[in-house]
Every structure is written in structure tokens, then in C-alpha cells.
Scaffold this active site. Structure first.
Site, PDB file in Angstrom:
ATOM      1  N   GLY A   1       0.801  -1.235   0.000  1.00 57.63           N
ATOM      2  CA  GLY A   1       0.000   0.000   0.000  1.00 57.63           C
ATOM      3  C   GLY A   1       0.825   1.272   0.000  1.00 57.63           C
TER       4      GLY A   1
ATOM      5  CB  CYS B   1       0.643   0.791  -7.340  1.00 61.16           C
ATOM      6  SG  CYS B   1       0.417  -0.002  -5.736  1.00 61.16           S
TER       7      CYS B   1
ATOM      8  CG  ASN C   1       4.248   2.238  -9.609  1.00 65.09           C
ATOM      9  OD1 ASN C   1       3.499   1.675 -10.421  1.00 65.09           O
ATOM     10  ND2 ASN C   1       4.494   1.749  -8.406  1.00 65.09           N
TER      11      ASN C   1
ATOM     12  CE  LYS D   1       7.520  -2.562 -12.180  1.00 68.61           C
ATOM     13  NZ  LYS D   1       8.104  -2.407 -10.854  1.00 68.61           N
TER      14      LYS D   1
ATOM     15  N   GLY E   1       7.296 -13.391  -8.061  1.00 69.35           N
ATOM     16  CA  GLY E   1       8.087 -14.596  -7.814  1.00 69.35           C
ATOM     17  C   GLY E   1       8.062 -15.531  -9.020  1.00 69.35           C
TER      18      GLY E   1
ATOM     19  CB  THR F   1      10.006 -12.275  -5.373  1.00 71.12           C
ATOM     20  OG1 THR F   1       8.934 -11.435  -5.835  1.00 71.12           O
ATOM     21  CG2 THR F   1       9.495 -13.178  -4.278  1.00 71.12           C
TER      22      THR F   1
HETATM   23  O1  RRO Z   1       3.309  -0.694  -2.316  1.00 72.66           O
HETATM   24  C1  RRO Z   1       2.720  -1.625  -2.907  1.00 72.66           C
HETATM   25  O2  RRO Z   1       1.787  -2.251  -2.392  1.00 72.66           O
HETATM   26  C2  RRO Z   1       3.077  -2.019  -4.268  1.00 72.66           C
HETATM   27  C3  RRO Z   1       3.370  -1.137  -5.311  1.00 72.66           C
HETATM   28 BR1  RRO Z   1       3.478   0.699  -5.072  1.00 72.66          BR
HETATM   29  C4  RRO Z   1       3.579  -1.641  -6.623  1.00 72.66           C
HETATM   30  O3  RRO Z   1       3.814  -0.925  -7.602  1.00 72.66           O
HETATM   31  N1  RRO Z   1       3.501  -2.986  -6.799  1.00 72.66           N
HETATM   32  C5  RRO Z   1       3.228  -3.823  -5.797  1.00 72.66           C
HETATM   33  O4  RRO Z   1       3.163  -5.044  -6.017  1.00 72.66           O
HETATM   34  N2  RRO Z   1       3.025  -3.347  -4.537  1.00 72.66           N
END
Ligand code: RRO
Length: 298
Positions: A72, A130, A127, A164, A216, A265
Site C-alpha cells: 500500500g 500499483c 509507477n 512501469k 516470484g 522477490t
Molecule cells: O506498495 C505496494 O503495495 C506495491 C506497489 Br506501489 C507496486 O507498484 N507494486 C506492488 O506489487 N506493490
């Protein structure tokens, strides 16, 4: 020596954003880390304009051949990053790529301008993918939104802009084309795949947020496929990632058209994975892939 968007790198292995805390690692490993930093560039955890505390725990859940995260986006916000994290990250012996994310174009612009102005920063990763922030529209799921965002951000910095990409769309290549047309310098993929887990002990969702993003070895074939289709659609350099845990995996991404690879991972299991994989790539020798030995796959 790979040249990535004009940045000279010692080898083609970087970290996936948010999967290696270089500031914490330096506290644990001391200055030795600076002599043997595992990656050829460091990509920061994504920052947002304002500080965020992130999601409630449980935030990580292990799955067969992978893990689901729902972190998050905890971070100190732009001002906290510039004042506290940037001076420490600037001491790393490799170029710094700062990952940024905002929920609207104005806030994204503020971040790109402020971060892009700093001499310590070699490039920015946008990004737009997310899976764990509930902000309504995820820009990177929509080619038109992605192109419009890039057109707004492109004039604000001369630093390379890496977009990304999310794997959670039918056509990641359409978003990559939009990023290229909007003026991006590179794309990185994949971010995590939307996923859920049930805690067998309770029968309830294992993650407090209910769902998260899968990463992963389990995601590697999906990531490789997406790198191939994006490679066929754009001229931009690609940072390929998704389940890379040894040099053989990394060389598959390079063969699929990636210019660089990112390790995510695997660094949770082996904090030195970046250098190990770079070394395995160079020597062509890596441990044999783990197989489902019980199955006769002939
Ligand atoms: O922080 C996250 O929960 C998170 C981010 Br910003 C992301 O770009 N990708 C992810 O798997 N987790």
C-alpha cells in the site's frame, strides 16, 4: 558495459522498485554494502506527493513459488524523501532511479519536476501500475491516459522517464506504444499480478486489504510473454522482470528483448541475489532450475 538511456551500468541487473531497502541494508551490512552493491543501478521504493502509512498488516503472504504483497505504498512523501532518503541513497555507488506515483496529472508533475531537478537522480520511473492503491483509475490500464500523462510530464525534465507497466491488462503492448508516443525513454515490466489468498486457518482473506499483487517464479512465464509482445510493439529499451531468481532466468529475459533485468522477490530470500545473478549471467553457469520432479512431463 550496458548503456541504458545514456546511463552507463556495470552489468544488466537492477532491483525491482520496492523490493530492496538500500537504507536498511546499509544499516545491516555496513559500508561493506557500498563495496559490493548487488545492483548496477538502484530503483527506489515508489514515492508519492504526501506521506502514506501503507496498508494494515497482513501485508505479505507466501504462495507456491511466489508471494502476494499488499504493502500500500508506505513512504515519507516528496518532502520527506528529499530531506531524509535522497541524501542516503545518493551515497550508493550506482546510479539512482527514483520511482514516483501520484493520483492526478498535477501532482505527478510536481513530483517529476522536483525529483528531476536533483543532480543525485539519474532517471525516474513512473509507477502507473500499483495494484494496491485504491485511487479509482489506474492510469497504466488505459493507453490514452498513459499517453496524456507522458505528454504532460515529458517537458518537465530532461532525465530519462521509464514507464512501469501493469500486467493486469489484455494488451500491455498498447500501453507501451502509448508511453512511447507520449515521449517515454523506456518501459519496465511487469508489476505484480492481481491476486488473492485465503488463510486456511481462518477461511478469511489472508491479506488485510483483501487482495494484492503476485510476484516470484510463479509469474515468470507470464512476464516473459509480456516482454516479448512489448518488444515486438515498441523500439524503447525494456527493463524485464518477473520471477527472475538466477542467471538462466535473466538470460531468458534478455533473449526475449529486455535491455536490463530487474530482481525483486528473490532478494527477499537472498539479499545478494543481484550480484549472484549478474555473475551467473556473465559466466553462463547458474544452479539448475527447480523442477516438479514428481511429474513425468515427457
Ligand atoms: O506498495 C505496494 O503495495 C506495491 C506497489 Br506501489 C507496486 O507498484 N507494486 C506492488 O506489487 N506493490
Amino acid at each position: 558495459m550496458p548503456d541504458f538511456c545514456g546511463i552507463e551500468l556495470a552489468h544488466p541487473v537492477v532491483n525491482a522498485s520496492g523490493t530492496y531497502d538500500a537504507i536498511a541494508a546499509r544499516k545491516v551490512f555496513g559500508d561493506e554494502l557500498l563495496q559490493a552493491f548487488p545492483f548496477s543501478a538502484f530503483v527506489s521504493k515508489t514515492i508519492t506527493p504526501e506521506p502514506r502509512t501503507g496498508n494494515e498488516p497482513q501485508r505479505i503472504w507466501e504462495t507456491p513459488a511466489g508471494m502476494i504483497n499488499s504493502i500500500g505504498l508506505p513512504n515519507k512523501g516528496l518532502d520527506g524523501f528529499l530531506a531524509s532518503d535522497l541524501p542516503q541513497l545518493a551515497k550508493l555507488p550506482v546510479p539512482l532511479i527514483v520511482s514516483v506515483m501520484a493520483t492526478n496529472r498535477e501532482a505527478f508533475s510536481r513530483l517529476v519536476q522536483a525529483v528531476g531537478d536533483r543532480d543525485e537522480v539519474a532517471a525516474l520511473e513512473l509507477n502507473v501500475s500499483c495494484p494496491n492503491v485504491h485511487s479509482g483509475l489506474i492510469v497504466g490500464e488505459n493507453p490514452d491516459e498513459t499517453e496524456a500523462l507522458l505528454e504532460a510530464l515529458r517537458p518537465l525534465t530532461e532525465k530519462p522517464l521509464i514507464v512501469k507497466l501493469t500486467p493486469n491488462v489484455a494488451s500491455p503492448e498498447a500501453v507501451a506504444v502509448a508511453a512511447e508516443e507520449g515521449g517515454a525513454d523506456a518501459v519496465s515490466l511487469i508489476n505484480t499480478l492481481k491476486a488473492s489468498a485465503i488463510d486456511p486457518a481462518t477461511g478469511a482473506p489472508a491479506l488485510a486489504a483483501g487482495h494484492g499483487g503476485l510476484s516470484g517464479p510463479a509469474v515468470k512465464p507470464i512476464a516473459l510473454h509480456q516482454v516479448r509482445v512489448v518488444r515486438a510493439a515498441v523500439e524503447l529499451p525494456i527493463v524485464g522482470m518477473g520471477g527472475i531468481s538466477n542467471g538462466a532466468d535473466a538470460s531468458e529475459f534478455l533473449a526475449a528483448g529486455a535491455a536490463l533485468v530487474a530482481v525483486g522477490t528473490e532478494s527477499f530470500r537472498d539479499p545478494g541475489a543481484g550480484s549472484r545473478i549478474a555473475n551467473e549471467l556473465q559466466t553462463g553457469v547458474s544452479e539448475a532450475p527447480r523442477r516438479l520432479a514428481a511429474l513425468d512431463l515427457e
